[in-house]
Design a protein around this motif. Structure first.
Motif, PDB file in Angstrom:
ATOM      1  N   GLU A  40       0.772  -1.217  -0.133  1.00  0.00           N
ATOM      2  CA  GLU A  40       0.012  -0.163   0.151  1.00  0.00           C
ATOM      3  C   GLU A  40       0.779   1.185  -0.009  1.00  0.00           C
ATOM      4  O   GLU A  40       1.743   1.529   0.891  1.00  0.00           O
ATOM      5  CB  GLU A  40      -0.927  -0.223   1.321  1.00  0.00           C
ATOM      6  N   PRO A  43      -0.292   4.871   3.238  1.00  0.00           N
ATOM      7  CA  PRO A  43      -1.530   4.310   4.241  1.00  0.00           C
ATOM      8  C   PRO A  43      -2.000   5.605   5.206  1.00  0.00           C
ATOM      9  O   PRO A  43      -3.210   5.125   5.581  1.00  0.00           O
ATOM     10  CB  PRO A  43      -0.658   2.979   5.003  1.00  0.00           C
ATOM     11  N   GLY A  44      -1.466   6.305   5.385  1.00  0.00           N
ATOM     12  CA  GLY A  44      -2.034   7.575   6.278  1.00  0.00           C
ATOM     13  C   GLY A  44      -2.134   7.052   7.632  1.00  0.00           C
ATOM     14  O   GLY A  44      -1.125   6.473   8.443  1.00  0.00           O
ATOM     15  N   GLU A  73       5.031   4.688   3.560  1.00  0.00           N
ATOM     16  CA  GLU A  73       4.382   6.067   4.049  1.00  0.00           C
ATOM     17  C   GLU A  73       5.580   7.049   4.261  1.00  0.00           C
ATOM     18  O   GLU A  73       6.277   6.804   4.896  1.00  0.00           O
ATOM     19  CB  GLU A  73       3.729   6.090   5.294  1.00  0.00           C
ATOM     20  N   PHE A  74       5.634   8.216   3.741  1.00  0.00           N
ATOM     21  CA  PHE A  74       6.434   9.339   3.779  1.00  0.00           C
ATOM     22  C   PHE A  74       6.489  10.084   5.022  1.00  0.00           C
ATOM     23  O   PHE A  74       7.526  10.611   5.531  1.00  0.00           O
ATOM     24  CB  PHE A  74       6.143  10.121   2.521  1.00  0.00           C
ATOM     25  N   LEU A  78       3.337   9.862  11.137  1.00  0.00           N
ATOM     26  CA  LEU A  78       2.178   8.785  11.032  1.00  0.00           C
ATOM     27  C   LEU A  78       2.550   7.399  11.312  1.00  0.00           C
ATOM     28  O   LEU A  78       1.774   6.415  11.356  1.00  0.00           O
ATOM     29  CB  LEU A  78       1.602   8.761   9.376  1.00  0.00           C
ATOM     30  N   ALA A  97       9.471   6.006   3.733  1.00  0.00           N
ATOM     31  CA  ALA A  97      10.128   6.487   2.569  1.00  0.00           C
ATOM     32  C   ALA A  97       9.273   7.191   1.502  1.00  0.00           C
ATOM     33  O   ALA A  97       7.983   7.232   1.674  1.00  0.00           O
ATOM     34  CB  ALA A  97      10.831   5.457   1.753  1.00  0.00           C
ATOM     35  N   ASP A  98       9.797   8.015   0.603  1.00  0.00           N
ATOM     36  CA  ASP A  98       9.088   8.661  -0.364  1.00  0.00           C
ATOM     37  C   ASP A  98       9.011   7.606  -1.581  1.00  0.00           C
ATOM     38  O   ASP A  98       9.910   6.861  -1.925  1.00  0.00           O
ATOM     39  CB  ASP A  98      10.058   9.745  -1.037  1.00  0.00           C
ATOM     40  N   VAL A  99       7.707   7.169  -1.789  1.00  0.00           N
ATOM     41  CA  VAL A  99       7.414   6.039  -2.769  1.00  0.00           C
ATOM     42  C   VAL A  99       8.294   6.187  -3.809  1.00  0.00           C
ATOM     43  O   VAL A  99       8.877   5.124  -4.757  1.00  0.00           O
ATOM     44  CB  VAL A  99       6.019   5.768  -3.083  1.00  0.00           C
ATOM     45  N   LEU A 119      -4.028   7.574  -3.466  1.00  0.00           N
ATOM     46  CA  LEU A 119      -2.632   8.286  -3.535  1.00  0.00           C
ATOM     47  C   LEU A 119      -2.608   9.875  -3.294  1.00  0.00           C
ATOM     48  O   LEU A 119      -3.836  10.546  -3.210  1.00  0.00           O
ATOM     49  CB  LEU A 119      -2.252   8.344  -5.093  1.00  0.00           C
ATOM     50  N   PRO A 120      -1.661  10.497  -2.858  1.00  0.00           N
ATOM     51  CA  PRO A 120      -1.364  11.882  -2.828  1.00  0.00           C
ATOM     52  C   PRO A 120      -1.660  12.427  -4.417  1.00  0.00           C
ATOM     53  O   PRO A 120      -0.907  12.103  -5.032  1.00  0.00           O
ATOM     54  CB  PRO A 120      -0.074  12.262  -2.251  1.00  0.00           C
TER      55      PRO A 120
HETATM   56  N1  SAM Z   1      -4.678   5.671   2.769  1.00  0.00           N
HETATM   57  C1  SAM Z   1      -5.016   6.767   3.763  1.00  0.00           C
HETATM   58  C2  SAM Z   1      -6.518   7.031   3.476  1.00  0.00           C
HETATM   59  O1  SAM Z   1      -7.092   6.337   2.570  1.00  0.00           O
HETATM   60  O2  SAM Z   1      -6.945   7.660   4.489  1.00  0.00           O
HETATM   61  C3  SAM Z   1      -4.241   8.191   3.276  1.00  0.00           C
HETATM   62  C4  SAM Z   1      -4.593   8.746   2.079  1.00  0.00           C
HETATM   63  S1  SAM Z   1      -3.656  10.309   1.712  1.00  0.00           S
HETATM   64  C5  SAM Z   1      -4.718  10.746   0.178  1.00  0.00           C
HETATM   65  C6  SAM Z   1      -2.273  10.075   0.744  1.00  0.00           C
HETATM   66  C7  SAM Z   1      -1.067   9.687   1.886  1.00  0.00           C
HETATM   67  O3  SAM Z   1       0.028   9.363   0.992  1.00  0.00           O
HETATM   68  C8  SAM Z   1      -0.812  10.398   2.849  1.00  0.00           C
HETATM   69  O4  SAM Z   1      -0.870   9.572   4.055  1.00  0.00           O
HETATM   70  C9  SAM Z   1       0.669  11.000   2.742  1.00  0.00           C
HETATM   71  O5  SAM Z   1       1.299  11.334   3.935  1.00  0.00           O
HETATM   72  C10 SAM Z   1       1.186  10.006   2.021  1.00  0.00           C
HETATM   73  N2  SAM Z   1       2.325  10.509   0.948  1.00  0.00           N
HETATM   74  C11 SAM Z   1       2.475  11.652   0.369  1.00  0.00           C
HETATM   75  N3  SAM Z   1       3.358  11.533  -0.402  1.00  0.00           N
HETATM   76  C12 SAM Z   1       4.110  10.472  -0.417  1.00  0.00           C
HETATM   77  C13 SAM Z   1       5.147  10.055  -0.880  1.00  0.00           C
HETATM   78  N4  SAM Z   1       5.957  10.665  -1.647  1.00  0.00           N
HETATM   79  N5  SAM Z   1       5.547   8.619  -0.585  1.00  0.00           N
HETATM   80  C14 SAM Z   1       4.772   7.927   0.362  1.00  0.00           C
HETATM   81  N6  SAM Z   1       3.689   8.537   0.784  1.00  0.00           N
HETATM   82  C15 SAM Z   1       3.354   9.835   0.424  1.00  0.00           C
END
Ligand code: SAM
Length: 274
Positions: A40, A43-44, A73-74, A78, A97-99, A119-120
């Motif tokens: 995933e 995951p926030g 998760e970046f 969290l 990490a940054d995905v 996704l963000p």
């Molecule tokens: N999955 C959760 C939900 O549905 O409630 C959170 C979704 S939220 C739209 C996007 C998530 O991606 C956030 O938790 C954010 O911190 C994370 N995020 C943002 N940029 C990222 C990156 N470059 N790599 C990994 N995660 C990232």
């Protein structure tokens, strides 16, 4: 952890799902099976993570995989919450990490992975193309994206929103728009509608692109000026004779050319020296 106590970070595209009905629909669309290796992205606070873990445990009976799920998760703030969520439920591997920096092929070295994530939205295109760079290690992807982006991804030739994203993605994967999710399903609500999309990567033999750089250049130039005929839009990239050789009318516009024809044109150009 509660959204009320945690200050969401706009720059990380944080919109957390809080509607159980929507989460349930997503989990059913993913439909985890025994032996699946799920990963995933983002995951926030675990809105999707926990129900997915529970479903994986249900389907895998006495032999839950370890890890049952890997999350990337970046946001450092969290990580502790995610550790708490999984404690006592099922083994969760958390990658902080940054995905875009994660080599997804490494995660798939013991068998192909299934990618999921809400996704963000600010970096959804880079994430999509990053995933497709590792397509050989990926069975399928289920992503929540802006609905407008999903519409463009799944668009057919002739549609107003058929463009570079449609061609680049459909060349590499089958794209299925599944269902719409309204802003009210998230906290805080985004300004736009969202939708769930499924991507099924094509095998390299099915894609048949001789030179990805040439293909990418032709598609970019074709849609760069979509009001122009291909003769004009591509005048620096390939002569009209190459278009005619693969059955494309140089007087046509990019929005009417299907993916197979773009691939044929790129392969003709690659054979002719790019
Ligand atoms: N999955 C959760 C939900 O549905 O409630 C959170 C979704 S939220 C739209 C996007 C998530 O991606 C956030 O938790 C954010 O911190 C994370 N995020 C943002 N940029 C990222 C990156 N470059 N790599 C990994 N995660 C990232």
């Amino acid at each position: 952890m509660h959204a009320d106590r945690y200050q969401t970070k706009k720059q990380l595209g944080q919109h957390f799902l809080h509607e159980a009905g929507v989460v349930d629909r997503i989990v059913r669309a993913i439909d985890p099976a025994p032996g699946d290796r799920l990963v995933e992205i983002g995951p926030g606070q675990g809105a999707l993570t926990l129900p997915l873990l529970r479903r994986i445990l249900e389907v895998s009976g006495d032999a839950p995989p370890d890890p049952a799920l890997t999350v990337i998760e970046f946001d450092r703030d969290l990580i502790a919450g995610l550790e708490r969520i999984s404690a006592g439920v099922a083994p969760l591997r958390i990658i902080h990490a940054d995905v875009l920096e994660v080599d997804l092929s490494t995660l798939g070295k013991n068998g192909p992975i299934r990618l999921v994530g809400n996704l963000p939205y600010n970096i959804s295109s880079p994430i999509l193309f990053h995933a497709l760079d590792h397509a050989a290690s990926i069975v399928d992807m289920h992503f929540m994206l802006q609905k407008e982006v999903v519409d463009r991804m799944a668009a057919e030739p002739g549609s107003k929103v058929y463009g570079r994203l449609s061609v680049m993605l459909q060349a590499h994967a089958r794209v299925q728009a599944l269902f719409r999710v309204p802003p009210g399903a998230f906290r805080p609500p985004p300004k736009v509608d969202s939708a769930i999309v499924r991507l099924l990567p094509r095998a390299p033999s099915e894609i048949g692109i001789a030179d990805p750089a040439v293909f990418s250049r032709i598609v970019k130039a074709s849609f760069g000026q979509r009001r122009k005929t291909l003769r004009n839009a591509l005048h620096e990239v390939c002569p009209p004779a190459w278009m005619e050789a693969v059955g494309i009318d140089p007087g046509d516009r990019a929005e009417r050319i299907d993916v197979a024809r773009f691939i044929a044109l790129a392969n003709h150009a690659a054979a002719a020296g790019g």
